[in-house]
Design an enzyme around this catalytic site. Structure first.
Site, PDB file in Angstrom:
ATOM      1  N   GLU A   1     -10.673  -2.456  -2.348  1.00 28.38           N
ATOM      2  CA  GLU A   1      -9.787  -2.515  -3.160  1.00 28.38           C
ATOM      3  C   GLU A   1      -9.919  -3.482  -4.499  1.00 28.38           C
ATOM      4  O   GLU A   1     -10.341  -4.708  -4.081  1.00 28.38           O
ATOM      5  CB  GLU A   1      -8.338  -2.879  -2.766  1.00 28.38           C
ATOM      6  CG  GLU A   1      -7.232  -2.658  -3.755  1.00 28.38           C
ATOM      7  CD  GLU A   1      -5.722  -2.877  -3.296  1.00 28.38           C
ATOM      8  OE1 GLU A   1      -5.380  -2.382  -2.105  1.00 28.38           O
ATOM      9  OE2 GLU A   1      -4.867  -3.375  -3.802  1.00 28.38           O
TER      10      GLU A   1
ATOM     11  N   TRP B   1      -0.487   0.406   5.322  1.00 20.48           N
ATOM     12  CA  TRP B   1       0.204  -0.933   4.729  1.00 20.48           C
ATOM     13  C   TRP B   1       1.178  -1.452   5.633  1.00 20.48           C
ATOM     14  O   TRP B   1       1.514  -2.626   5.870  1.00 20.48           O
ATOM     15  CB  TRP B   1       0.616  -0.727   3.310  1.00 20.48           C
ATOM     16  CG  TRP B   1       0.074  -0.862   2.171  1.00 20.48           C
ATOM     17  CD1 TRP B   1       0.024  -1.970   1.238  1.00 20.48           C
ATOM     18  CD2 TRP B   1      -1.059  -0.130   1.751  1.00 20.48           C
ATOM     19  NE1 TRP B   1      -0.989  -1.672   0.429  1.00 20.48           N
ATOM     20  CE2 TRP B   1      -1.755  -0.707   0.495  1.00 20.48           C
ATOM     21  CE3 TRP B   1      -1.916   0.920   2.246  1.00 20.48           C
ATOM     22  CZ2 TRP B   1      -2.756  -0.327  -0.012  1.00 20.48           C
ATOM     23  CZ3 TRP B   1      -3.091   1.369   1.641  1.00 20.48           C
ATOM     24  CH2 TRP B   1      -3.470   0.774   0.458  1.00 20.48           C
TER      25      TRP B   1
ATOM     26  N   ASN C   1      -3.631  -3.147   5.938  1.00 21.89           N
ATOM     27  CA  ASN C   1      -4.076  -3.608   4.595  1.00 21.89           C
ATOM     28  C   ASN C   1      -3.739  -5.124   4.292  1.00 21.89           C
ATOM     29  O   ASN C   1      -2.610  -5.310   4.329  1.00 21.89           O
ATOM     30  CB  ASN C   1      -3.268  -2.700   3.537  1.00 21.89           C
ATOM     31  CG  ASN C   1      -3.716  -3.157   2.132  1.00 21.89           C
ATOM     32  OD1 ASN C   1      -4.756  -3.045   1.706  1.00 21.89           O
ATOM     33  ND2 ASN C   1      -2.613  -3.804   1.429  1.00 21.89           N
ATOM     34  N   GLU C   2      -4.473  -5.948   4.018  1.00 29.67           N
ATOM     35  CA  GLU C   2      -4.533  -7.258   3.709  1.00 29.67           C
ATOM     36  C   GLU C   2      -3.566  -8.209   4.479  1.00 29.67           C
ATOM     37  O   GLU C   2      -3.067  -9.088   4.165  1.00 29.67           O
ATOM     38  CB  GLU C   2      -3.823  -7.267   2.121  1.00 29.67           C
ATOM     39  CG  GLU C   2      -4.895  -6.872   1.034  1.00 29.67           C
ATOM     40  CD  GLU C   2      -4.167  -6.582  -0.244  1.00 29.67           C
ATOM     41  OE1 GLU C   2      -2.978  -6.889  -0.486  1.00 29.67           O
ATOM     42  OE2 GLU C   2      -4.993  -6.282  -1.247  1.00 29.67           O
TER      43      GLU C   2
ATOM     44  N   ARG D   1      -7.289 -10.229 -11.082  1.00 27.97           N
ATOM     45  CA  ARG D   1      -7.496 -11.130  -9.993  1.00 27.97           C
ATOM     46  C   ARG D   1      -8.904 -10.876  -9.875  1.00 27.97           C
ATOM     47  O   ARG D   1      -9.431  -9.766  -9.873  1.00 27.97           O
ATOM     48  CB  ARG D   1      -6.567 -11.327  -8.956  1.00 27.97           C
ATOM     49  CG  ARG D   1      -6.823 -10.099  -8.235  1.00 27.97           C
ATOM     50  CD  ARG D   1      -5.478 -10.147  -6.977  1.00 27.97           C
ATOM     51  NE  ARG D   1      -4.300  -9.903  -7.368  1.00 27.97           N
ATOM     52  CZ  ARG D   1      -3.684  -8.682  -7.451  1.00 27.97           C
ATOM     53  NH1 ARG D   1      -4.587  -7.567  -7.136  1.00 27.97           N
ATOM     54  NH2 ARG D   1      -2.732  -8.431  -7.824  1.00 27.97           N
TER      55      ARG D   1
END
EC number: 3.2.1.46
Length: 669
Positions: A262, A139, A185-186, A384
């Site tokens: 995820e 992350w 991550n993201e 979400r």
């Protein structure tokens, strides 16, 4: 036929409840399960994430037998969730949702493969299921990787070396084989970096480690892979987050495995279970995704941090031993106990006529597992993305088994019904087997149900005796950090929110402060969210109002170093920069301050204290009602400071900047 229907009604009696008297006939539809024209995609397993971040922080401090029980519910095959995949954060010393996780390389010349708790967790998972797949994903990264820039791709060879070191360390020190590795991550990906990562893996004999990209959205990674054949060659899995059960055409056209790498992230009540049941099926039915991974594994972090209890189960009270096996655990079991990675999906449409979905999987050796879910819209909303409207009604489903399944005579039945009226849901109950007559059987399906029908007889619902009842955090708590060989690098119950606080052996101090707690991050990391400019670790009961915090402190940074103790601390996680509370600071220049916020902008009192660096001092902060006072080395330094808000919160300690500092003899009353 009458005999057959008698068997089936008996089989379903636990589910739909009493038959409808004079009700309209059920919607009836037929579905064919046939493997004679080949199979669908290969199934890669169901998993969960520990990290992203610090979500398993409190788990390690549970006493036995409770800690092992929690781990059994998560990982033991044919027991509880029986997970196929464990995905962990590669700690980067930075805030990654609910706390920071320590890096294996705080500094360029530093390597330590025993920090944090993810190594321990992976070993505990492997101990229970040697077949479980392991994934690592960063992350954040230590600051040295970016050489001062908040970006990990300027020196891609350094970043690749750092990640590969983690994989090699997992094997060398813990005998753990990492199966998959992610990118960032993201956040943005770099094609150059991904190619270099593959090269570095291969150079170190890690050809078996597969690459997942990009742990964000389907695009732009899918499009870039379509136009860059070299990138297409090195990415094994396209992983998207919270895809809402949908994929995109480019992703399908790559021909790669598609995962929801995820998902879920929803409060773990029965609505969370409904969300999880729906996406476990529909990620494949609507989106061709062959693996779904829940964030997060177990809610082992203070519940008032962001996304409290957004996990498969809850274990946030190591001081009491209390934990709760939430309904998503048993929803998971409907799939995981009757499938394995390497099985294949059957080619079916998968949508039920009356709403809901089904998937069917086979091991190719004659075994068949069918999972059916009829989750209604309002009872299956995930956090979400927004869920478009749909309706589900009671229905009769008739299945025809063809091909190699035609000779199946009976199917074992496992059933869950989420009951939102009485609140008494029935979870993962074994019902009477269903008799299959000439390759055909029928089921009456009600709303908000899950059925597993399978040729496997290995399913099991295991339950330990009730754990101890919940208790608040002890109202009188002390830690002198005097532990010679700590099992973990962090002291129990402290939840680092910026920086990393570790056990430290102070070789230069033969006196009372040999064993201390030390803040060790001295350069701002490559962050994932907005870490604070100060370091902070919180502890205790968020409901605390009146509190006395005492701690010995040692400033290591000359001139502009500083430390604090605090009470009524009201924030952490991704919101750490906006943390309020009552903060008592002392600085190396001899001054002190009292502030109403971590940022130090709301000054309530200031003056001279005479504190200096490289010497031990004792700070005491006392908050009673709307008034606070502070002591230095047992003598009053300031008093009668008026406190308006926050009205409650955790205790905390920390530093003025990313700097070395030590703490000892911590006491809360």
């Amino acid at each position: 036929a009458a005999l057959l229907w008698g068997t089936i009604l008996l089989a379903c009696s636990c589910g739909p409840g009493p038959p409808r008297v004079g009700a309209a006939p059920l919607l009836a539809a037929t579905y064919v399960l046939d493997d004679s024209n080949g199979l669908g995609r290969e199934f890669d397993g169901i998993g969960a994430v520990s990290g992203g971040g610090a979500t398993s922080r409190l788990l390690v401090n549970y006493q036995e037998p409770y800690r092992s029980q929690i781990l059994d519910y998560l990982f033991k095959p044919n027991f509880g969730a029986s997970l196929h995949i464990l995905k962990v954060e590669i700690g980067g010393d930075a805030q990654s949702t609910d706390g920071t996780e320590p890096s294996h390389m705080h500094y360029e010349n530093d390597e330590n493969y025993f920090r944090g708790y993810e190594w321990w967790l992976m070993k505990e998972a492997k101990k229970r299921n040697p077949q479980i797949k392991l994934i690592g994903l960063p992350w954040a990264f230590p600051g040295w990787i970016g050489k001062g820039e908040n970006w990990p791709y300027d020196y891609p060879d350094i970043t690749a070396y750092y990640i590969v070191s983690w994989i090699l360390g997992a094997k060398q020190y813990h005998d753990l084989d990492i199966d998959y590795i992610g990118i960032w991550n993201e956040r943005a990906f770099s094609s150059k970096y991904i190619k270099l990562l593959r090269y570095t893996l291969d150079k170190h004999g890690l050809e078996q480690v597969r690459i997942i990209a990009s742990d964000r959205l389907w695009e732009p990674i899918s499009f870039v892979m379509m136009i860059d054949s070299e990138l297409h060659g090195v990415v094994d899995v396209i992983g998207a987050h919270y895809p809402g059960t949908k994929t995109v055409q480019n992703a399908i056209l790559t021909g790669k495995k598609l995962w929801s790498s995820e998902d879920y992230s929803t409060f773990n009540n029965d609505v969370g279970a409904g969300c999880w049941a729906r996406i476990l099926n529909q990620n494949y039915v609507n989106g061709n995704m062959t693996s779904t991974i829940a964030w997060n594994l177990v809610a082992s972090y203070y519940e008032e941090l962001p996304f409290g209890r957004c996990a498969l189960m809850t274990a946030q009270e190591p001081w009491s031993g209390h934990y709760k096996v939430e309904s998503p655990i048993w929803i998971t079991a409907h799939t995981t106990q009757f499938t394995q990675p390497g099985w294949s999906y059957l080619q079916v449409d998968g949508h039920l006529e009356g709403g809901g979905s089904f998937v069917a999987l086979t091991d190719g050796l004659g075994n068949l597992t069918i999972i059916i879910e009829t989750m209604s819209h309002n009872h299956s909303k995930c956090i979400r993305p927004p869920l478009p409207n749909f309706s589900v009604i009671p229905q009769r489903a008739t299945f025809y088994l063809r091909g190699s399944f035609y000779m199946v005579e009976t199917l074992q039945v496992w059933h869950s019904r989420l009951d939102f009226e009485s609140g008494k849901s029935s979870l993962f109950q074994q019902l009477h087997p269903v008799k299959v007559w000439k390759g055909r059987f029928s089921l009456d399906l009600n709303v908000d149900e899950v059925y597993t029908l399978t040729t496997l007889k290995t399913g099991w619902k295991c339950e330990f005796p009730e754990p101890p009842p919940p208790q608040p955090f002890p109202s009188n708590y002390r830690d002198d950090f005097n532990i010679r060989n700590p099992p973990f690098s962090e002291a129990p119950n402290f939840a680092d929110q910026t920086g990393v606080f570790e056990y430290f052996v102070n070789a230069s101090d033969p006196g009372d402060h040999v064993f201390t707690l030390r803040q060790v991050v001295v350069q701002r990391p490559i962050t994932w969210v907005s870490d604070a400019d100060q370091t902070i670790s919180v502890i205790g009961n968020f409901k605390w109002v009146n509190i006395t915090v005492t701690c010995d402190i040692y400033i290591e940074k000359p001139r502009d170093g500083g430390v604090f103790i605090a009470g009524r601390v009201d924030n952490g996680g991704i919101y750490v920069r906006r943390t309020k509370g009552v903060f008592f600071w002392v600085f190396a220049d001899g001054s002190y301050r009292v502030t109403g916020d971590l940022a130090g902008e709301e000054i309530l009192m200031k003056g001279l204290a005479g504190v200096r660096d490289n010497a031990w001092h004792t700070l005491t902060l006392n908050i009673q009602g709307n008034s606070a006072s502070g002591l230095l080395n047992g003598y009053p330094l300031w008093e009668n400071v008026t406190i308006s808000k926050p009205g409650n919160g955790w205790a905390a300690l920390g530093t003025r900047s990313f700097e070395f500092a030590q703490f000892d003899n911590f006491h809360i009353e």
